[in-house]
Write a protein that holds these residues in place. Sequence first.
Motif, mmCIF file in Angstrom:
data_model
loop_
_atom_site.group_PDB
_atom_site.id
_atom_site.type_symbol
_atom_site.label_atom_id
_atom_site.label_comp_id
_atom_site.label_asym_id
_atom_site.label_seq_id
_atom_site.Cartn_x
_atom_site.Cartn_y
_atom_site.Cartn_z
ATOM 1 N N TYR A 25 -30.420 -73.066 6.922
ATOM 2 C CA TYR A 25 -29.394 -72.760 7.913
ATOM 3 C C TYR A 25 -28.150 -72.169 7.243
ATOM 4 O O TYR A 25 -27.595 -71.177 7.722
ATOM 5 N N VAL A 26 -27.750 -72.752 6.136
ATOM 6 C CA VAL A 26 -26.577 -72.243 5.415
ATOM 7 C C VAL A 26 -26.833 -70.820 4.928
ATOM 8 O O VAL A 26 -25.964 -69.948 5.042
ATOM 9 N N ALA A 27 -28.037 -70.552 4.416
ATOM 10 C CA ALA A 27 -28.371 -69.197 3.956
ATOM 11 C C ALA A 27 -28.348 -68.214 5.126
ATOM 12 O O ALA A 27 -27.848 -67.088 4.993
ATOM 13 N N PHE A 28 -28.869 -68.640 6.284
ATOM 14 C CA PHE A 28 -28.860 -67.786 7.462
ATOM 15 C C PHE A 28 -27.433 -67.452 7.885
ATOM 16 O O PHE A 28 -27.113 -66.297 8.171
ATOM 17 N N VAL A 29 -26.574 -68.458 7.926
ATOM 18 C CA VAL A 29 -25.185 -68.247 8.339
ATOM 19 C C VAL A 29 -24.478 -67.311 7.364
ATOM 20 O O VAL A 29 -23.728 -66.422 7.780
ATOM 21 N N ALA A 30 -24.728 -67.467 6.073
ATOM 22 C CA ALA A 30 -24.106 -66.590 5.077
ATOM 23 C C ALA A 30 -24.581 -65.146 5.262
ATOM 24 O O ALA A 30 -23.773 -64.203 5.199
ATOM 25 N N ALA A 31 -25.871 -64.960 5.489
ATOM 26 C CA ALA A 31 -26.398 -63.614 5.704
ATOM 27 C C ALA A 31 -25.825 -63.002 6.977
ATOM 28 O O ALA A 31 -25.422 -61.834 7.000
ATOM 29 N N TRP A 32 -25.767 -63.802 8.033
ATOM 30 C CA TRP A 32 -25.214 -63.322 9.305
ATOM 31 C C TRP A 32 -23.755 -62.911 9.139
ATOM 32 O O TRP A 32 -23.329 -61.874 9.655
ATOM 33 N N ALA A 33 -23.000 -63.706 8.408
ATOM 34 C CA ALA A 33 -21.584 -63.375 8.181
ATOM 35 C C ALA A 33 -21.454 -62.067 7.411
ATOM 36 O O ALA A 33 -20.589 -61.239 7.717
ATOM 37 N N GLY A 34 -22.316 -61.880 6.420
ATOM 38 C CA GLY A 34 -22.293 -60.630 5.662
ATOM 39 C C GLY A 34 -22.587 -59.425 6.539
ATOM 40 O O GLY A 34 -21.953 -58.371 6.404
ATOM 41 N N LEU A 35 -23.533 -59.585 7.448
ATOM 42 C CA LEU A 35 -23.853 -58.487 8.364
ATOM 43 C C LEU A 35 -22.708 -58.227 9.330
ATOM 44 O O LEU A 35 -22.394 -57.070 9.633
ATOM 45 N N GLN A 36 -22.087 -59.280 9.811
ATOM 46 C CA GLN A 36 -20.964 -59.115 10.738
ATOM 47 C C GLN A 36 -19.811 -58.369 10.069
ATOM 48 O O GLN A 36 -19.159 -57.532 10.709
ATOM 49 N N VAL A 37 -19.554 -58.649 8.817
ATOM 50 C CA VAL A 37 -18.497 -57.936 8.087
ATOM 51 C C VAL A 37 -18.813 -56.446 8.030
ATOM 52 O O VAL A 37 -17.949 -55.600 8.298
#
Length: 79
Positions: A25-37
């Motif tokens: 879940y933490v890895a998913f959230v980090a990846a999602w945040a990177g994409l949002q940026v």
Amino acid sequence: MTATLEASTVVLTGMNRIVDTHEGYVAFVAAWAGLQVAVNDDRLLPEERRDEETRKLLVARVNEVMKADTEQWASRRRA
């Protein structure tokens, strides 16, 4: 004694699954945040500056994030 060891093994295996789910879940959230940026940076560009090159850069960034996330997932599965 054997039953205690077996029970401990079951509990520890279950705990490992819980921790692994959290890490995923933490890895998913980090990846999602990177994409949002990356998407937000693209949206901040004035329309006249958005061209084929900026689209290619955005797609390249998305691909980088997806590749890194997939590699992390595969690494966790192998461990």
